[in-house]
Write a protein that holds these residues in place. Structure first.
Motif, PDB file in Angstrom:
ATOM      1  N   SER A  58       0.814  -1.226   0.000  1.00 47.74           N
ATOM      2  CA  SER A  58       0.000   0.000   0.000  1.00 47.74           C
ATOM      3  C   SER A  58       0.846   1.274   0.000  1.00 47.74           C
ATOM      4  CB  SER A  58      -0.906   0.020   1.232  1.00 47.74           C
ATOM      5  OG  SER A  58      -1.439  -1.243   1.472  1.00 47.74           O
ATOM      6  N   CYS A  59       2.160   1.154  -0.055  1.00 48.88           N
ATOM      7  CA  CYS A  59       3.034   2.340   0.116  1.00 48.88           C
ATOM      8  C   CYS A  59       3.915   2.602  -1.104  1.00 48.88           C
ATOM      9  CB  CYS A  59       3.963   2.123   1.317  1.00 48.88           C
ATOM     10  SG  CYS A  59       3.078   2.019   2.853  1.00 48.88           S
ATOM     11  N   GLU A  60       4.489   3.827  -1.115  1.00 52.67           N
ATOM     12  CA  GLU A  60       5.509   4.156  -2.127  1.00 52.67           C
ATOM     13  C   GLU A  60       6.913   4.213  -1.543  1.00 52.67           C
ATOM     14  OE1 GLU A  60       1.902   4.944  -3.958  1.00 52.67           O
ATOM     15  OE2 GLU A  60       2.555   6.174  -2.277  1.00 52.67           O
ATOM     16  N   GLY A  61       7.003   4.264  -0.227  1.00 50.84           N
ATOM     17  CA  GLY A  61       8.330   4.377   0.378  1.00 50.84           C
ATOM     18  C   GLY A  61       8.366   3.695   1.732  1.00 50.84           C
ATOM     19  N   ALA A  62       9.583   3.460   2.231  1.00 52.45           N
ATOM     20  CA  ALA A  62       9.716   2.788   3.532  1.00 52.45           C
ATOM     21  C   ALA A  62      10.889   3.385   4.290  1.00 52.45           C
ATOM     22  CB  ALA A  62       9.941   1.297   3.323  1.00 52.45           C
ATOM     23  N   LEU A  63      10.704   3.540   5.604  1.00 53.05           N
ATOM     24  CA  LEU A  63      11.823   3.886   6.475  1.00 53.05           C
ATOM     25  C   LEU A  63      12.435   2.572   6.943  1.00 53.05           C
ATOM     26  CD1 LEU A  63      10.376   6.623   8.893  1.00 53.05           C
ATOM     27  CD2 LEU A  63      11.665   6.971   6.809  1.00 53.05           C
ATOM     28  N   LEU A  64      13.713   2.369   6.661  1.00 48.33           N
ATOM     29  CA  LEU A  64      14.393   1.165   7.131  1.00 48.33           C
ATOM     30  C   LEU A  64      15.107   1.536   8.435  1.00 48.33           C
ATOM     31  CD1 LEU A  64      15.356  -1.779   6.392  1.00 48.33           C
ATOM     32  CD2 LEU A  64      17.425  -0.705   5.595  1.00 48.33           C
ATOM     33  N   VAL A  65      14.536   1.106   9.556  1.00 49.72           N
ATOM     34  CA  VAL A  65      15.089   1.492  10.859  1.00 49.72           C
ATOM     35  C   VAL A  65      16.060   0.426  11.343  1.00 49.72           C
ATOM     36  CG1 VAL A  65      14.525   2.031  13.250  1.00 49.72           C
ATOM     37  CG2 VAL A  65      13.028   2.794  11.435  1.00 49.72           C
ATOM     38  N   ASN A 113      12.699  -8.134   5.373  1.00 49.33           N
ATOM     39  CA  ASN A 113      11.692  -7.092   5.121  1.00 49.33           C
ATOM     40  C   ASN A 113      12.164  -6.124   4.039  1.00 49.33           C
ATOM     41  OD1 ASN A 113       9.979  -8.119   6.993  1.00 49.33           O
ATOM     42  ND2 ASN A 113      10.451  -6.650   8.594  1.00 49.33           N
ATOM     43  N   LEU A 114      13.480  -5.893   4.020  1.00 46.95           N
ATOM     44  CA  LEU A 114      14.027  -5.006   2.999  1.00 46.95           C
ATOM     45  C   LEU A 114      13.822  -5.604   1.603  1.00 46.95           C
ATOM     46  CD1 LEU A 114      15.783  -2.501   2.266  1.00 46.95           C
ATOM     47  CD2 LEU A 114      17.705  -4.044   2.273  1.00 46.95           C
ATOM     48  N   TYR A 115      14.065  -6.923   1.470  1.00 40.62           N
ATOM     49  CA  TYR A 115      13.865  -7.571   0.170  1.00 40.62           C
ATOM     50  C   TYR A 115      12.405  -7.445  -0.278  1.00 40.62           C
ATOM     51  CZ  TYR A 115      18.509  -9.679   0.472  1.00 40.62           C
ATOM     52  OH  TYR A 115      19.858  -9.870   0.554  1.00 40.62           O
ATOM     53  N   LEU A 116      11.472  -7.565   0.681  1.00 38.67           N
ATOM     54  CA  LEU A 116      10.048  -7.392   0.346  1.00 38.67           C
ATOM     55  C   LEU A 116       9.813  -6.005  -0.241  1.00 38.67           C
ATOM     56  CD1 LEU A 116       7.950  -8.789   3.351  1.00 38.67           C
ATOM     57  CD2 LEU A 116       7.802  -9.497   0.983  1.00 38.67           C
ATOM     58  N   ALA A 117      10.403  -4.991   0.426  1.00 41.30           N
ATOM     59  CA  ALA A 117      10.177  -3.604  -0.005  1.00 41.30           C
ATOM     60  C   ALA A 117      10.820  -3.347  -1.367  1.00 41.30           C
ATOM     61  CB  ALA A 117      10.740  -2.651   1.039  1.00 41.30           C
ATOM     62  N   VAL A 118      12.037  -3.873  -1.553  1.00 44.17           N
ATOM     63  CA  VAL A 118      12.735  -3.653  -2.829  1.00 44.17           C
ATOM     64  C   VAL A 118      11.968  -4.338  -3.957  1.00 44.17           C
ATOM     65  CG1 VAL A 118      14.849  -4.144  -4.100  1.00 44.17           C
ATOM     66  CG2 VAL A 118      14.981  -3.319  -1.764  1.00 44.17           C
ATOM     67  N   GLY A 119      11.360  -5.509  -3.636  1.00 48.66           N
ATOM     68  CA  GLY A 119      10.566  -6.232  -4.634  1.00 48.66           C
ATOM     69  C   GLY A 119       9.368  -5.427  -5.118  1.00 48.66           C
ATOM     70  N   HIS A 120       8.864  -4.513  -4.271  1.00 46.49           N
ATOM     71  CA  HIS A 120       7.730  -3.662  -4.660  1.00 46.49           C
ATOM     72  C   HIS A 120       8.187  -2.293  -5.164  1.00 46.49           C
ATOM     73  CE1 HIS A 120       4.015  -5.801  -3.557  1.00 46.49           C
ATOM     74  NE2 HIS A 120       4.761  -6.424  -2.677  1.00 46.49           N
ATOM     75  N   ASP A 121       9.505  -2.141  -5.416  1.00 49.22           N
ATOM     76  CA  ASP A 121      10.065  -0.875  -5.924  1.00 49.22           C
ATOM     77  C   ASP A 121       9.804   0.304  -4.989  1.00 49.22           C
ATOM     78  OD1 ASP A 121      11.069  -2.087  -8.113  1.00 49.22           O
ATOM     79  OD2 ASP A 121       9.360  -1.667  -9.406  1.00 49.22           O
ATOM     80  N   LEU A 122       9.914   0.088  -3.684  1.00 53.22           N
ATOM     81  CA  LEU A 122       9.715   1.198  -2.749  1.00 53.22           C
ATOM     82  C   LEU A 122      10.997   2.006  -2.621  1.00 53.22           C
ATOM     83  CD1 LEU A 122       7.125  -0.310  -2.045  1.00 53.22           C
ATOM     84  CD2 LEU A 122       7.577   0.133   0.336  1.00 53.22           C
ATOM     85  N   ALA A 178      -8.661  -6.398 -10.956  1.00 54.13           N
ATOM     86  CA  ALA A 178      -8.292  -6.133  -9.563  1.00 54.13           C
ATOM     87  C   ALA A 178      -6.818  -5.721  -9.494  1.00 54.13           C
ATOM     88  CB  ALA A 178      -8.513  -7.396  -8.732  1.00 54.13           C
ATOM     89  N   ILE A 179      -6.430  -5.152  -8.359  1.00 59.76           N
ATOM     90  CA  ILE A 179      -5.029  -4.756  -8.170  1.00 59.76           C
ATOM     91  C   ILE A 179      -4.209  -6.015  -7.914  1.00 59.76           C
ATOM     92  CG2 ILE A 179      -3.460  -3.446  -6.683  1.00 59.76           C
ATOM     93  CD1 ILE A 179      -6.010  -1.685  -6.076  1.00 59.76           C
ATOM     94  N   ALA A 180      -3.104  -6.155  -8.644  1.00 60.74           N
ATOM     95  CA  ALA A 180      -2.301  -7.381  -8.536  1.00 60.74           C
ATOM     96  C   ALA A 180      -1.324  -7.280  -7.362  1.00 60.74           C
ATOM     97  CB  ALA A 180      -1.531  -7.599  -9.837  1.00 60.74           C
ATOM     98  N   GLY A 181      -0.573  -8.340  -7.148  1.00 64.89           N
ATOM     99  CA  GLY A 181       0.520  -8.290  -6.180  1.00 64.89           C
ATOM    100  C   GLY A 181       0.137  -8.763  -4.795  1.00 64.89           C
ATOM    101  N   PHE A 182      -0.956  -9.511  -4.696  1.00 69.53           N
ATOM    102  CA  PHE A 182      -1.299 -10.062  -3.378  1.00 69.53           C
ATOM    103  C   PHE A 182      -1.356 -11.564  -3.441  1.00 69.53           C
ATOM    104  CE2 PHE A 182      -2.177  -8.309   0.582  1.00 69.53           C
ATOM    105  CZ  PHE A 182      -1.964  -6.962   0.391  1.00 69.53           C
ATOM    106  N   GLU A 183      -0.562 -12.224  -2.590  1.00 68.82           N
ATOM    107  CA  GLU A 183      -0.575 -13.682  -2.634  1.00 68.82           C
ATOM    108  C   GLU A 183      -1.305 -14.219  -1.405  1.00 68.82           C
ATOM    109  OE1 GLU A 183       3.056 -12.500  -0.346  1.00 68.82           O
ATOM    110  OE2 GLU A 183       2.107 -11.872  -2.207  1.00 68.82           O
TER     111      GLU A 183
END
Length: 596
Positions: free
Chosen positions: A94-101, A115-124, A284-289
């Motif tokens: 649901s996001c365009e960006g992520a803070l990696l803490v 979690n970082l790999y998940l975010a990179v996979g969604h081009d965040l 529908a919006i894709a990308g949900f498994e």
């Protein structure tokens, strides 16, 4: 739309995301001083007691940047524990960006990477933040190097902050505004909104939280859910501050909630798309498994007549926790109940606790196990979630069990202990790499069933809390497994049976008998506790009868008088054993989890 920013916070467990979120809410004046408390987004009692985030929360903030513009920031807070990675995947979608803490005192850990790999996979867009820099033990330069190695950013891109003191929070907000791209979408296109969470409200029915990708949703619109096909009116829509705030319309790029008096929980699926009936979207919006449960356990009501209540409670809980799956099953010992799928043992513990607290349901949980794939001699392949569903031994050609790739990051001084633990759990080492001089990452191929019980606890204790652990499924591999049955007075208790590795069966059976001997209360007759593999008994313990001294009134006199009384007692005990049944307390089912 150009002034909206949607972002999430990803981090390893206990690296301070909830505290950082508190500071962001304070800086943007979203809450007044009276509403402020620590970890304000963790609104479940359970989250506060355990100090972990279980649910992802969404909240909207208004921020006036240094360039004088007002921005709307939608924060979706995420959990950090490996058992809740499904929550994280939904927030990221649901996001365009992520803070990696990253905690400056501990460095990068396993969950940070996954979690970082998940975010990179969604081009965040990733914004690295070093937290807890005010601590004496912070290793700022070393951790900076680790972050640069991991995501390949420049050193000046890394922000330094402290969630406790509020240091550097202003820079984090500026970075969110400047670095994270505005949402892209067309306000005049057909409505497409992604549901990323839902909750059950006893007065208003089901409330769904969504993020609009295209189009505009107005109050009173006639909408439909894409996958389930059900149609509803949008009675109330609005944005999520600390409380819900109604609005007349929500446009593309924004995050909000919808109340439409939905009563049936099967109509709302997390990951579904909302679209309008008059001008529907094409797809529908894709990308949900779909979620893949790792651990299965039976959940049974303590009172047999609470079966329907338990079903209703599980359905309501499933709304709020989409990674829970369940189906009905029955057991000889426990009656009717449900076979539930969980993402891990912590997830299972949390669900059990939430059933008790939120729905007042007392449940018995059976021994958790994983699903096995069995090839029969006929060539059929069946999936077995429960040892009692195993075909006869003569009909089994081979048993395959699920394997995982375990990724462990630890200090190099604990490396020997960690490797020994993994090898004891039938792990095969794949590789090891030194991240820095004193931090090493090791990868193991391991059976999932070995890490289900107490692996995480043992890993933490041998590494003094420094090792971090993450895993993902890699598929099935053939294995030598046997079914271990527990018999009480010759009757098998199917809730205690388990599939174990052949070489571990004897030890496991013996420990189980010893544990049950402590826990089963003494009756008026002897109870034989036996562990059996097939027809062969491999261990036995006896719970001695509670004895009443029947010869007390017979003092002096002939021995035959005493014997007569003892024979009479013996007959009574024999009859009692035939009709008496053994109560197995709930603690016995739980004790199996904590066996060491």
């Amino acid at each position: 739309m150009k002034n909206i920013r949607n972002f999430c916070i990803i981090a390893h467990i206990d690296h301070g995301k909830s505290t950082l979120a508190d500071r962001l809410l304070e800086k943007t004046n979203t809450l007044n001083q009276r509403e402020m408390q620590s970890q304000v987004l963790d609104d479940m009692d359970l989250e506060r007691e355990k100090g972990i985030t279980i649910k992802s929360h969404a909240i909207q903030m208004e921020y006036t940047a240094r360039d004088g513009q007002r921005y709307t920031l939608n924060l979706i807070d995420t959990p950090g524990h490996v058992d809740f990675s499904y929550e994280v995947s939904r927030a990221i979608a649901s996001c365009e960006g992520a803070l990696l803490v990253v905690d400056a005192t501990q460095g990068i850990q396993a969950q940070t990477i996954s979690n970082l790999y998940l975010a990179v996979g969604h081009d965040l867009e990733i914004i690295p933040v070093l937290n807890k820099i005010d601590m004496d033990s912070a290793m700022i330069d070393e951790v900076k190097d680790q972050v640069i190695d991991l995501i390949g950013c420049r050193e000046e891109d890394i922000l330094l902050a402290s969630g406790k003191t509020g240091l550097g929070v202003e820079e984090v907000l500026e970075a969110i505004v400047n670095r994270i791209p505005a949402p892209t979408g067309d306000e005049s296109a057909p409505l497409q909104a992604l549901i990323f969470d839902s909750v059950f409200n006893p007065f208003r029915g089901i409330i769904a939280y969504f993020r609009v990708f295209n189009g505009t949703l107005r109050k009173g619109d006639h909408v439909k859910f894409f996958n389930t096909g059900s149609e509803y009116d949008a009675d109330e829509i609005g944005v999520l501050k600390l409380k819900m705030q109604p609005r007349q319309e929500i446009r593309a790029g924004d995050v909000g909630y919808i109340c439409s008096g939905i009563k049936t929980s099967s109509d709302v699926k997390v990951g579904d798309t909302i679209t309008s009936v008059t001008n529907p979207a094409k797809e529908a919006i894709a990308g949900f498994e779909d979620v893949k449960p790792m651990v299965f356990a039976g959940v049974y009501p303590v009172e047999a007549d609470q079966y329907e209540d338990l079903r209703a409670s599980l359905e309501k809980l499933q709304l709020n926790d989409a990674s829970l799956t369940f189906e009905p099953e029955s057991s000889l010992a426990l009656g009717f109940g449900f076979r539930c799928g969980f993402l891990g043992l912590l997830h299972m513990e949390i669900i059990q606790e939430r059933l008790y607290r939120e729905f007042d349901m007392d449940v018995i949980t059976t021994v958790p196990n994983v699903s096995y794939r069995i090839t029969t001699t006929q060539g059929d392949v069946v999936e077995v979630h429960n040892p009692s569903g195993l075909p006869e031994v003569t009909k089994i050609d081979k048993i395959e069990e699920p394997y995982i790739l375990a990724q462990i990051i630890t200090k190099s001084e604990f490396l020997g202990n960690v490797i020994k633990l993994c090898i004891d759990k039938r792990g095969v080492m794949k590789n090891q790499t030194f991240i820095t001089q004193d931090r090493v990452e090791v990868n193991f191929d391991m059976p999932l069933s070995e890490i289900v019980f107490d692996f995480y606890d043992k890993l933490k204790s041998i590494s003094k809390g420094y090792a971090s652990f993450d895993y993902h499924r890699t598929g099935f591999q053939p294995s030598k497994l046997v079914k271990l049955d527990i018999l009480l007075n010759g009757e098998p208790v199917d809730a205690l049976s388990s599939l174990t590795y052949t070489d571990h069966a004897y030890d496991f059976g013996r420990k189980m008998c010893e544990k049950l001997k402590e826990l089963i209360p003494r009756q008026q007759f002897d109870i034989a506790i036996q562990a059996a593999v097939g027809a062969k008994i491999i261990a036995r313990e006896t719970v001695k009868a509670v004895r009443k001294d029947v010869t007390a009134k017979c003092y002096g006199g002939d021995i035959s008088r005493k014997r007569k009384l003892l024979e009479k007692q013996k007959k009574g005990k024999k009859r009692m054993r035939q009709i008496g049944n053994v109560e197995v307390p709930q603690s016995a089912f739980l004790a199996v989890l904590k066996m060491d």
